[in-house]
Design an enzyme around this catalytic site. Structure first.
Site, short mmCIF file in Angstrom:
data_model
loop_
_atom_site.label_atom_id
_atom_site.label_comp_id
_atom_site.label_asym_id
_atom_site.label_seq_id
_atom_site.Cartn_x
_atom_site.Cartn_y
_atom_site.Cartn_z
N ARG A 23 -11.27 -62.99 40.06
CA ARG A 23 -11.20 -61.55 40.39
C ARG A 23 -11.12 -61.35 41.90
O ARG A 23 -10.43 -60.45 42.38
CB ARG A 23 -12.42 -60.83 39.81
CG ARG A 23 -12.32 -60.65 38.29
CD ARG A 23 -13.67 -60.40 37.65
NE ARG A 23 -14.30 -59.19 38.13
CZ ARG A 23 -15.61 -58.97 38.10
NH1 ARG A 23 -16.43 -59.89 37.61
NH2 ARG A 23 -16.11 -57.85 38.54
N ARG A 28 -25.79 -59.55 38.06
CA ARG A 28 -25.69 -58.15 37.59
C ARG A 28 -26.04 -58.03 36.11
O ARG A 28 -25.74 -58.91 35.31
CB ARG A 28 -24.28 -57.63 37.81
CG ARG A 28 -24.05 -56.27 37.14
CD ARG A 28 -22.83 -55.58 37.63
NE ARG A 28 -21.62 -56.35 37.39
CZ ARG A 28 -20.43 -55.97 37.84
NH1 ARG A 28 -20.31 -54.88 38.55
NH2 ARG A 28 -19.38 -56.72 37.59
N ARG A 37 -21.93 -58.84 31.90
CA ARG A 37 -20.50 -58.68 31.62
C ARG A 37 -19.84 -60.03 31.46
O ARG A 37 -20.13 -60.96 32.19
CB ARG A 37 -19.82 -57.91 32.77
CG ARG A 37 -19.73 -56.43 32.51
CD ARG A 37 -19.30 -55.62 33.70
NE ARG A 37 -18.08 -56.06 34.35
CZ ARG A 37 -17.51 -55.42 35.38
NH1 ARG A 37 -18.08 -54.31 35.84
NH2 ARG A 37 -16.42 -55.87 35.94
N ARG A 41 -5.51 -49.93 42.31
CA ARG A 41 -5.79 -51.33 42.59
C ARG A 41 -4.55 -52.10 42.97
O ARG A 41 -4.63 -53.29 43.23
CB ARG A 41 -6.34 -51.95 41.32
CG ARG A 41 -7.77 -52.40 41.46
CD ARG A 41 -8.19 -52.69 40.06
NE ARG A 41 -9.18 -53.67 39.95
CZ ARG A 41 -10.45 -53.39 39.64
NH1 ARG A 41 -10.87 -52.17 39.54
NH2 ARG A 41 -11.28 -54.36 39.46
N LYS A 86 -19.30 -50.33 44.17
CA LYS A 86 -18.58 -49.08 43.89
C LYS A 86 -19.30 -48.29 42.80
O LYS A 86 -19.56 -47.09 42.96
CB LYS A 86 -17.13 -49.38 43.44
CG LYS A 86 -16.32 -50.16 44.48
CD LYS A 86 -14.90 -50.44 44.02
CE LYS A 86 -14.78 -51.33 42.80
NZ LYS A 86 -15.22 -52.74 43.02
P1 AP5 Z 1 -21.60 -52.73 41.30
O1 AP5 Z 1 -21.96 -51.38 41.79
O2 AP5 Z 1 -21.60 -52.96 39.85
O3 AP5 Z 1 -20.23 -53.23 41.98
P2 AP5 Z 1 -18.74 -52.77 41.74
O4 AP5 Z 1 -18.09 -52.63 43.07
O5 AP5 Z 1 -18.68 -51.60 40.81
O6 AP5 Z 1 -18.17 -54.10 41.06
P3 AP5 Z 1 -17.30 -54.31 39.75
O7 AP5 Z 1 -17.46 -55.74 39.35
O8 AP5 Z 1 -17.58 -53.27 38.72
O9 AP5 Z 1 -15.88 -54.10 40.31
P4 AP5 Z 1 -14.59 -54.58 39.71
O10 AP5 Z 1 -13.65 -53.82 40.52
O11 AP5 Z 1 -14.37 -56.04 39.68
O12 AP5 Z 1 -14.71 -54.25 38.13
P5 AP5 Z 1 -14.15 -53.05 37.24
O13 AP5 Z 1 -15.15 -52.75 36.22
O14 AP5 Z 1 -13.64 -51.96 38.10
O15 AP5 Z 1 -22.61 -53.77 42.00
C1 AP5 Z 1 -22.54 -55.17 41.70
C2 AP5 Z 1 -23.97 -55.75 41.63
O16 AP5 Z 1 -24.57 -55.72 42.94
C3 AP5 Z 1 -24.93 -54.97 40.73
O17 AP5 Z 1 -25.79 -55.90 40.13
C4 AP5 Z 1 -25.71 -54.06 41.69
O18 AP5 Z 1 -27.01 -53.77 41.23
C5 AP5 Z 1 -25.76 -54.91 42.96
N1 AP5 Z 1 -25.69 -54.14 44.21
C6 AP5 Z 1 -24.92 -53.04 44.46
N2 AP5 Z 1 -25.08 -52.62 45.74
C7 AP5 Z 1 -25.96 -53.50 46.31
C8 AP5 Z 1 -26.53 -53.60 47.63
N3 AP5 Z 1 -26.21 -52.75 48.62
N4 AP5 Z 1 -27.39 -54.63 47.88
C9 AP5 Z 1 -27.71 -55.51 46.88
N5 AP5 Z 1 -27.22 -55.45 45.62
C10 AP5 Z 1 -26.34 -54.46 45.34
O19 AP5 Z 1 -12.89 -53.74 36.57
C11 AP5 Z 1 -13.05 -54.75 35.61
C12 AP5 Z 1 -11.69 -55.20 35.09
O20 AP5 Z 1 -11.02 -54.10 34.47
C13 AP5 Z 1 -10.71 -55.71 36.15
O21 AP5 Z 1 -10.92 -57.07 36.46
C14 AP5 Z 1 -9.37 -55.45 35.47
O22 AP5 Z 1 -9.10 -56.43 34.49
C15 AP5 Z 1 -9.63 -54.12 34.75
N6 AP5 Z 1 -9.27 -52.96 35.59
C16 AP5 Z 1 -10.12 -51.98 36.04
N7 AP5 Z 1 -9.47 -51.08 36.79
C17 AP5 Z 1 -8.16 -51.49 36.83
C18 AP5 Z 1 -7.00 -50.98 37.48
N8 AP5 Z 1 -7.03 -49.87 38.24
N9 AP5 Z 1 -5.85 -51.67 37.31
C19 AP5 Z 1 -5.79 -52.77 36.55
N10 AP5 Z 1 -6.85 -53.31 35.92
C20 AP5 Z 1 -8.04 -52.68 36.05
MG MG Z 2 -17.96 -51.29 38.85
#
Ligand code: AP5
Ligand code: MG
Ligand code: ZN
Length: 217
Positions: A171, A127, A160, A88, A13
């Site tokens: 997660r 990552r 992270r 979410r 994402k």
């Molecule tokens: P990346 O682009 O970083 O993936 P992502 O989908 O953004 O994954 P996240 O881990 O950030 O999602 P998340 O939803 O768990 O975390 P968030 O920060 O939102 O890509 C991942 C890796 O793969 C990278 O190394 C990249 O280089 C690689 N990659 C990407 N595309 C690729 C491809 N096509 N091929 C190969 N490699 C690739 O949330 C974190 C925490 O915050 C949550 O756990 C929760 O506690 C809290 N939180 C956030 N939002 C909310 C909400 N709305 N409600 C409640 N709690 C929330």
């Molecule tokens: Mg992300």
């Protein structure tokens, strides 16, 4: 244009949002990034959020809804925005509908990026993220030009805390239970485009761009 990026942890994402905001000149609202910045600053919001994030659990709905409401009504969002990691839960999706009703706008498209679970684990545990600008890399799939240094701003890269194997598994379970129901929620309104995220970053980006351009034509 209001776009929601939906998908499990590690789906890409953030990686895709980075490219989309540049191409379509949209504001970027990533609740995970906002919460991590709050944790880093040690603010009351950060202290509350930290406990949940470290365990791979969701931060309470009312907290994140408040953050998104404030961001969506900010001046930089009048030209459109990308939501990454929000909503979410079904309760968050309903709250978002309410906020959008108040602003007098709607959702243009929900992009659901699907990736196999084994691949998600490989992506998350490899990552690296920039401490200064939050740009995302992968040690094998998307390495920076210089080891541990951000290509975009020269900042230091780090892993992270929630990218350890055990927290990643938690997660993923939280995603299946609390977030996956949104696929039906938005599917019912025909707002969803499903994208196969098991491919090259640029291929996925090109499919998402095509989906947005069809939607806006
Ligand atoms: P990346 O682009 O970083 O993936 P992502 O989908 O953004 O994954 P996240 O881990 O950030 O999602 P998340 O939803 O768990 O975390 P968030 O920060 O939102 O890509 C991942 C890796 O793969 C990278 O190394 C990249 O280089 C690689 N990659 C990407 N595309 C690729 C491809 N096509 N091929 C190969 N490699 C690739 O949330 C974190 C925490 O915050 C949550 O756990 C929760 O506690 C809290 N939180 C956030 N939002 C909310 C909400 N709305 N409600 C409640 N709690 C929330
Ligand atoms: Mg992300
Ligand atoms: Zn950087």
């Amino acid at each position: 244009m209001l776009i929601i990026l939906l998908g499990p942890p590690g789906a890409g994402k953030g990686t895709q949002a980075d490219r989309l905001v540049k191409k379509y000149d949209l504001a970027y609202i990533a609740t995970g990034d906002i919460l991590r910045a709050a944790v880093k600053s040690g603010s009351p919001l950060g202290r509350e959020a930290r406990v949940f994030m470290e365990q791979g659990q969701l931060v309470p709905d009312e907290v994140v809804v408040g953050i998104v409401r404030e961001r969506l009504t900010a001046p930089d969002c009048t030209g459109g925005a990308i939501l990454d990691g929000f909503p979410r839960t079904v309760a968050q999706a309903q709250a978002l509908d309410k906020v959008l009703g108040e602003i007098g706008t709607g959702i243009d498209r929900v992009i659901h990026i699907e990736v196999d679970e084994e691949e998600l684990i490989t992506r998350l545990t490899g990552r690296r993220v920039c401490r200064d600008c939050a740009a995302t890399y992968h040690i094998n799939f998307n390495p920076p030009r210089v080891r541990n240094v951000c290509d975009q701003c020269g900042g230091e890269l780090y892993q992270r805390e929630d990218d350890s194997l055990s927290t990643v598994q938690e997660r993923l379970a939280v995603y299946r239970e609390q977030t996956a129901p949104l696929i039906d929620y938005y599917g019912r309104e025909n707002l969803i485009t499903i994208i196969d995220g098991n491919r090259e970053i640029e291929q996925i980006f090109s499919d998402i761009s095509a989906a947005l351009e069809v939607g806006s034509a």
